[in-house]
Design a protein around this motif. Structure first.
Motif, PDB file in Angstrom:
ATOM      1  N   ASP A 122       0.857  -1.175   0.000  1.00  0.00           N
ATOM      2  CA  ASP A 122       0.000   0.000   0.000  1.00  0.00           C
ATOM      3  C   ASP A 122       0.900   1.235   0.000  1.00  0.00           C
ATOM      4  O   ASP A 122       1.719   1.400   0.899  1.00  0.00           O
ATOM      5  CB  ASP A 122      -0.870  -0.047   1.273  1.00  0.00           C
ATOM      6  N   PRO A 123       0.767   2.102  -1.004  1.00  0.00           N
ATOM      7  CA  PRO A 123       1.707   3.233  -1.101  1.00  0.00           C
ATOM      8  C   PRO A 123       1.634   4.203   0.075  1.00  0.00           C
ATOM      9  O   PRO A 123       2.510   5.058   0.216  1.00  0.00           O
ATOM     10  CB  PRO A 123       1.325   3.935  -2.409  1.00  0.00           C
ATOM     11  N   ALA A 124       0.617   4.065   0.926  1.00  0.00           N
ATOM     12  CA  ALA A 124       0.535   4.963   2.092  1.00  0.00           C
ATOM     13  C   ALA A 124       1.366   4.439   3.259  1.00  0.00           C
ATOM     14  O   ALA A 124       1.226   4.915   4.381  1.00  0.00           O
ATOM     15  CB  ALA A 124      -0.911   5.133   2.519  1.00  0.00           C
ATOM     16  N   PHE A 125       2.244   3.475   3.024  1.00  0.00           N
ATOM     17  CA  PHE A 125       3.017   2.915   4.146  1.00  0.00           C
ATOM     18  C   PHE A 125       3.770   4.000   4.899  1.00  0.00           C
ATOM     19  O   PHE A 125       4.169   5.013   4.328  1.00  0.00           O
ATOM     20  CB  PHE A 125       3.993   1.835   3.659  1.00  0.00           C
ATOM     21  N   THR A 126       3.929   3.788   6.198  1.00  0.00           N
ATOM     22  CA  THR A 126       4.772   4.688   6.982  1.00  0.00           C
ATOM     23  C   THR A 126       6.034   3.931   7.395  1.00  0.00           C
ATOM     24  O   THR A 126       6.072   2.705   7.354  1.00  0.00           O
ATOM     25  CB  THR A 126       4.040   5.214   8.234  1.00  0.00           C
ATOM     26  N   ILE A 127       7.034   4.692   7.818  1.00  0.00           N
ATOM     27  CA  ILE A 127       8.333   4.086   8.105  1.00  0.00           C
ATOM     28  C   ILE A 127       8.626   4.158   9.599  1.00  0.00           C
ATOM     29  O   ILE A 127       8.429   5.210  10.227  1.00  0.00           O
ATOM     30  CB  ILE A 127       9.437   4.812   7.313  1.00  0.00           C
ATOM     31  N   HIS A 128       9.059   3.063  10.153  1.00  0.00           N
ATOM     32  CA  HIS A 128       9.436   3.016  11.562  1.00  0.00           C
ATOM     33  C   HIS A 128      10.920   3.277  11.734  1.00  0.00           C
ATOM     34  O   HIS A 128      11.726   2.636  11.055  1.00  0.00           O
ATOM     35  CB  HIS A 128       9.136   1.621  12.125  1.00  0.00           C
ATOM     36  N   ASP A 129      11.274   4.167  12.631  1.00  0.00           N
ATOM     37  CA  ASP A 129      12.696   4.285  12.957  1.00  0.00           C
ATOM     38  C   ASP A 129      13.051   3.162  13.941  1.00  0.00           C
ATOM     39  O   ASP A 129      12.194   2.355  14.299  1.00  0.00           O
ATOM     40  CB  ASP A 129      13.026   5.676  13.502  1.00  0.00           C
ATOM     41  N   ARG A 130      14.314   3.127  14.373  1.00  0.00           N
ATOM     42  CA  ARG A 130      14.750   1.979  15.192  1.00  0.00           C
ATOM     43  C   ARG A 130      13.936   1.860  16.478  1.00  0.00           C
ATOM     44  O   ARG A 130      13.630   0.762  16.916  1.00  0.00           O
ATOM     45  CB  ARG A 130      16.229   2.084  15.538  1.00  0.00           C
ATOM     46  N   GLU A 131      13.623   2.995  17.059  1.00  0.00           N
ATOM     47  CA  GLU A 131      12.895   2.947  18.317  1.00  0.00           C
ATOM     48  C   GLU A 131      11.473   2.411  18.106  1.00  0.00           C
ATOM     49  O   GLU A 131      10.996   1.567  18.864  1.00  0.00           O
ATOM     50  CB  GLU A 131      12.847   4.348  18.930  1.00  0.00           C
ATOM     51  N   ASP A 132      10.811   2.894  17.059  1.00  0.00           N
ATOM     52  CA  ASP A 132       9.474   2.381  16.751  1.00  0.00           C
ATOM     53  C   ASP A 132       9.535   0.884  16.462  1.00  0.00           C
ATOM     54  O   ASP A 132       8.660   0.122  16.865  1.00  0.00           O
ATOM     55  CB  ASP A 132       8.898   3.077  15.511  1.00  0.00           C
TER      56      ASP A 132
END
Ligand code: ATP
Ligand code: MG
Length: 687
Positions: A122-132
């Motif tokens: 899904d192009p609306a994906f969000t990105i997690h940083d290391r902490e997330d």
């Protein structure tokens, strides 16, 4: 005017020029530039890009990958300046087309967004940083009941590190555990189960972690149809700092350009310092033989950065390395000023040594920006930060605590991310729990309500919030709904702040400084075309934390650079101070043991030393503070000079003790050594 046309390459030496002109400005076979620090690799790369553009290459079809976003933007600026020497104003328009410049991760994110629908994403994906990512790993761990087992299952951070290593090294779990996490081998089956569930959770929530940006990209390239399309988008692919790429990154490049056509990589095996993140120095060493036709290899041996005194010392340190491929460097820059090996009593004296010398240099006309302080680990600069603040010396810290790591900035960004992707549980949990009365279980039911509803906004609207949260709930839903309808960018961020401010004041005592950070965030946002680009960029490569204590320096203001050695890669300063050049710091305590790890620490010192142009101070406190490893807790330890500077090398340094003896006596000189008997003299006056 042919002479003028070629002028722009006149500053290069013959080898640099050969690398720039490889292929004559057209697409050509693979090229490797492998050379030591300060030999002009990055400079050569910039000239090569300019040369390609000058010769008609389409900048939009050039892919340029660097180690940081800052490095990418510096590179494009440099390309523009070089091209302008031939093309004048036209260069600026052309280099604007150089939009595919950034880190592997940032480029991956853009490409995945672009091809998402073709690969089931899904192009609306969000990105997690290391902490997330660690938070999600933890969530999944709880759900599997793995954290409840009384025995010591590895912590969330360790789980993530193992997972990440497997992915980036393109290895398997057993091998990674045996090699790097032997104490976790007993948990192999559970870890496997955990990672499978972690992958499911990411997919269900439409989030990607850092590793996914490379992994999905590589998987996408494994599909011939897509790989071909992708590969056809870029005529030239150029990579800086190639020694610090990992297997996964290599596999992407090989899939994009199987015969190496149009591929240029540059790097220095003696500066490989990221193996703890699965970087693989073999990538650069084996590059020449990776393709059907061997790659062209250019080596550079002249260093343009440092004086001979500094270079000799750096060469001596790296000469002792167990394995090494690039040759010693030489320079024409002569200087009698040997690098200093400064002994101080403790870290407080180390801090005042740096502060005093930095100020002195400024008096002599060296701006703060021409000076940098480097250290092994982010927390090593603590005492120095206090001292700089006390003396009102503005500084900016790289590679340490990022702006984005502060709770309030994360809160605000999580609101945006949640609006962007309502399935993102880590973001959702974080945001909803800002409301008093909402805990994990209420947040979980709200998330479920959203999933069941036709529209997530409706799901929230009809969710019955716990009594204590009832008053705040409608305001939250209203904000969420307005962000979902994409009311506007960058004013979105201001909306979020206005909603967040009462919570900020409730949660944090120092609300005023934190509010200033949020205003700064809004300024950063103003430079971005869209919410999505802003979130992606900030998550992948957040701006450096500025020191709010000494007043956040503005862009054009003068400030001292504080940086971890890892983040100082590729950069240079007139004066460089290296903190804690002692055993236990460099090499780090944690590395002591494994030979490969010690070797990496040696390269780290080499990287630090080779950042200096004119003057280098290695400081060795006799006592320093060690932060608690579980067994020993925090403590002071007595330290000795780093083992990488052997006695035989001492002649390459000037050794000094600081402060000079005077200051030991409250600013007074020590007592004279002579003794006279004044009593006798007094008596004798009357005799
Ligand atoms: P590192 O290994 O640290 O990344 P590098 O090999 O990329 O270093 P550069 O940063 O490109 O080296 O160059 C080091 C310095 O030398 C820069 O200040 C650059 O401007 C200068 N330099 C490079 N080539 C030349 C040249 N031919 N003439 C004069 N100065 C040069
Ligand atoms: Mg470089």
């Amino acid at each position: 005017q042919p002479t003028f046309e070629h002028d722009y390459l006149a500053s290069l030496n013959a080898e640099q020029r050969a690398a720039v002109e490889h292929g004559g400005g057209k697409v050509a076979g693979p090229l490797l530039v492998i050379a030591g620090a300060g030999s002009g690799k990055t400079n050569t790369l910039a000239h090569r890009v300019a040369h390609l553009i000058v010769n008609g290459a389409d900048p939009r079809r050039i892919l340029l990958m660097t180690f940081s976003r800052r490095a990418a933007s510096e590179m494009t600026k440099r390309v523009e300046r070089i091209a302008a020497r031939v093309m004048g104003d036209k260069a600026a328009t052309l280099t604007k087309g150089l939009t595919w410049a950034g880190t592997f991760h940032a480029i991956g994110a853009r490409l995945l967004r672009d091809y998402a629908l073709k690969i089931g994403l899904d192009p609306a994906f969000t990105i997690h940083d290391r902490e997330d990512s660690a938070d999600l790993m933890n969530l999944v761990r709880h759900e599997l009941g793995l954290s409840k087992t009384e025995s010591r299952f590895p912590a969330k951070g360790t789980c993530l590190a193992i997972y990440s290593r497997v992915v980036n090294a393109q290895s398997d779990l057993k091998t990674v555990l045996a090699k790097s996490f032997p104490w976790c081998i007993g948990w192999t089956a559970e870890l496997k189960e955990l990672f499978a569930a972690y992958v499911d959770a990411k997919q269900a929530q439409n989030v990607l972690d850092y590793d996914d940006l490379l992994l999905w990209w590589a998987q996408m390239c494994a599909e011939p149809a897509i790989a071909e399309h992708l590969s056809g988008r870029f005529d030239h692919i150029l990579v800086d700092e190639y020694q610090d790429t990992n297997r996964l990154q290599e596999s992407i490049l090989l899939a994009l350009k199987p015969d190496g056509t149009g591929l240029t990589v540059v790097g220095d095996d003696a500066q490989s310092i990221y193996s703890f993140r699965a970087a693989e120095v073999r990538n650069i060493l084996d590059f020449p033989i990776r393709f059907p036709e061997p790659a062209r290899v250019v080596t550079l041996e002249r260093n343009y950065r440092s004086t001979d005194a500094i270079l000799n010392a750096a060469n001596a340190v790296i000469a002792e390395a167990a394995e090494r491929f690039t040759k010693n460097l030489w320079t024409e820059r002569r200087s009698a000023e040997k690098p200093l090996l400064v002994t101080v009593r403790d870290e407080a004296e180390q801090a005042s040594y740096v502060a005093e010398h930095v100020l002195e240099a400024r008096e002599e006309g060296f701006a703060l920006k021409q000076q940098a302080v480097l250290f092994r680990a982010s927390h090593h600069s603590g005492p120095l930060e206090v001292e700089l603040t006390r003396r009102n010396i503005p500084f900016v810290k790289f590679g340490g605590l990022k702006f984005l790591d502060s709770a309030h900035v994360k809160d605000v960004l999580a609101v945006l991310r949640f609006a962007e992707n309502p399935k993102d549980r880590v973001a959702g949990f974080r945001v909803m729990q800002l409301l008093p009365g909402i805990g994990p279980s209420a947040a979980a039911s709200a998330m479920e309500a959203m999933e069941r509803a036709l529209d997530p906004v409706l799901g929230l609207q009809f969710f019955r919030a716990p009594a204590r949260a009832e008053a705040d709930w409608p305001g939250f839903v209203e904000l969420f709904s307005s962000l979902r309808s994409r009311s506007g960018w960058p004013s979105d961020l201001e909306h979020v702040r206005l909603w967040y401010e009462p919570h900020l004041e409730r949660i944090h005592e120092d609300a005023t400084t934190r509010r200033a950070d949020l205003l700064q965030l809004e300024q950063i946002a103003a430079g971005y075309p869209s919410r999505e680009r802003f979130l992606t960029d900030l998550t992948l490569d957040p701006p450096e934390a500025t020191s709010d204590k000494a007043g956040p320096p503005h862009r054009d203001e003068d400030y001292l650079i504080l940086s971890t050695i890892h983040s100082a890669k590729g950069q240079e300063w007139t004066k460089v101070f290296v903190l804690n050049a002692v055993d236990g710091c460099i090499p780090s305590d944690l590395a002591v043991g494994e030979r490969e790890e010690i070797e990496e620490e040696r390269r780290l010192l080499y990287v630090a030393m080779t950042r200096a142009k004119d003057s280098l101070h290695l400081i060795t406190p006799q006592r320093f503070f060690v932060h608690g490893q579980a067994a020993r807790g925090d403590q002071h330890v007595y330290a000795s000079r780093t083992r990488f500077i052997t006695d035989a090398m001492l002649e390459l340094f000037s050794q000094i003790f600081w402060p000079p003896p005077m200051a030991d006596h409250g600013g007074q000189p020590p007592h004279p050594t002579v003794r006279v008997d004044l009593k006798a003299r007094m008596r004798s006056m009357w005799r």
